[in-house]
Design an enzyme around this catalytic site. Structure first.
Site, mmCIF file in Angstrom:
data_model
loop_
_atom_site.group_PDB
_atom_site.id
_atom_site.type_symbol
_atom_site.label_atom_id
_atom_site.label_comp_id
_atom_site.label_asym_id
_atom_site.label_seq_id
_atom_site.Cartn_x
_atom_site.Cartn_y
_atom_site.Cartn_z
ATOM 1 N N HIS A 103 9.298 22.086 -49.347
ATOM 2 C CA HIS A 103 8.779 20.562 -49.373
ATOM 3 C C HIS A 103 7.579 20.204 -48.580
ATOM 4 O O HIS A 103 7.212 19.135 -48.432
ATOM 5 C CB HIS A 103 10.108 19.588 -49.049
ATOM 6 C CG HIS A 103 11.276 20.094 -49.920
ATOM 7 N ND1 HIS A 103 12.343 20.808 -49.403
ATOM 8 C CD2 HIS A 103 11.653 19.410 -50.998
ATOM 9 C CE1 HIS A 103 13.285 21.008 -50.399
ATOM 10 N NE2 HIS A 103 12.973 20.167 -51.159
ATOM 11 N N HIS A 123 8.913 17.232 -54.379
ATOM 12 C CA HIS A 123 8.541 16.647 -55.801
ATOM 13 C C HIS A 123 7.028 16.182 -55.800
ATOM 14 O O HIS A 123 6.914 15.336 -54.948
ATOM 15 C CB HIS A 123 9.332 15.508 -56.350
ATOM 16 C CG HIS A 123 9.779 14.454 -55.605
ATOM 17 N ND1 HIS A 123 10.574 14.290 -54.489
ATOM 18 C CD2 HIS A 123 9.391 13.029 -55.701
ATOM 19 C CE1 HIS A 123 10.443 13.292 -54.054
ATOM 20 N NE2 HIS A 123 9.941 12.480 -54.791
ATOM 21 N N GLY A 157 8.345 15.245 -61.629
ATOM 22 C CA GLY A 157 7.664 14.290 -62.529
ATOM 23 C C GLY A 157 6.686 14.818 -63.275
ATOM 24 O O GLY A 157 5.463 14.108 -63.618
#
Length: 219
Positions: A103, A123, A157
């Site tokens: 991350h 993300h 996304g």
């Protein structure tokens, strides 16, 4: 070629996901079985259902559970932050392709140092899978790619419409959950992602091609 990783989102039962995977596996490179609510026995049964549906073992990745990956004859295992470190996992299962979920650029750098084969970074964009959590964005994605010594797969996304910009930042591929699993036409969605990846690869070739008069064969 840039990779497409399909990841189960936990909303479909094993039979439903197997049917979806059978319909789309020719358009993706890897299928991750990420079902945190299932026991080891149930996860193995779900993996076997995928194989029976026609998913090649070479495309199957099991989330977290090295024992299930080995028992199912899967190609790889995706290691989360709470999983065994890649170096330890390599000692147990030297033949598996090891992914590491990261991350930050720092975690991406460590994943390669610890022996992972690729990392899953995100993300990148806002996503319903991570409600209330701020996205990393494209600038951090590019920094993570530069920090990583192993292929970095972007997740979060990602749509067919933004795949090109994600891959232009150096990502080795994309990972998709709801974009395919939640689609009314999963096969059509998978094809849209594949077409976007192919278009990005074509654009990359054009950008790298020498111009006439600049050392190219048309000079």
């Amino acid at each position: 070629m840039k990779e497409i990783h399909l990841i189960s989102d936990g909303r479909l039962n094993p039979e439903q996901f197997a049917g979806l995977a059978a319909a789309v596996h020719t358009m993706v490179d890897y299928i991750h079985l990420r079902e945190k609510a299932l026991s080891a026995r149930e996860l193995l049964a779900a993996a076997e259902r995928l194989l029976q549906a026609g998913v090649p073992p070479s495309k199957l990745v099991i989330n977290d559970r090295i024992d299930v990956a080995l028992a199912a004859g899967a190609a790889g295992v995706q290691l989360a932050w709470h999983s065994l470190p890649p170096a330890k996992a390599r000692g147990i299962a030297p033949g598996l392709r090891l992914g590491r979920s990261v991350h930050s650029p720092e975690e991406a750098a460590r994943a390669g140092q610890q022996g992972a084969d690729f990392c899953l970074y995100g993300h990148v964009f806002p996503t319903a899978c991570k409600p209330g959590q701020r996205e990393r964005g494209l600038a951090q994605l590019e920094l993570a790619v530069r920090s990583s010594s192993i292929p970095l797969i972007a997740i979060g996304g990602i749509t067919p419409g933004n795949t090109g910009i994600v891959l232009s930042k150096g990502a080795a591929g994309i990972a998709v959950m709801s974009g395919i699993c939640g689609a009314t036409d999963p096969a059509g969605a998978a094809q849209a992602y594949r077409s976007s990846v192919q278009a990005a690869a074509y654009a990359e070739v054009l950008n790298e091609a020498p111009l006439p008069g600049k050392g190219g064969e048309l000079e």
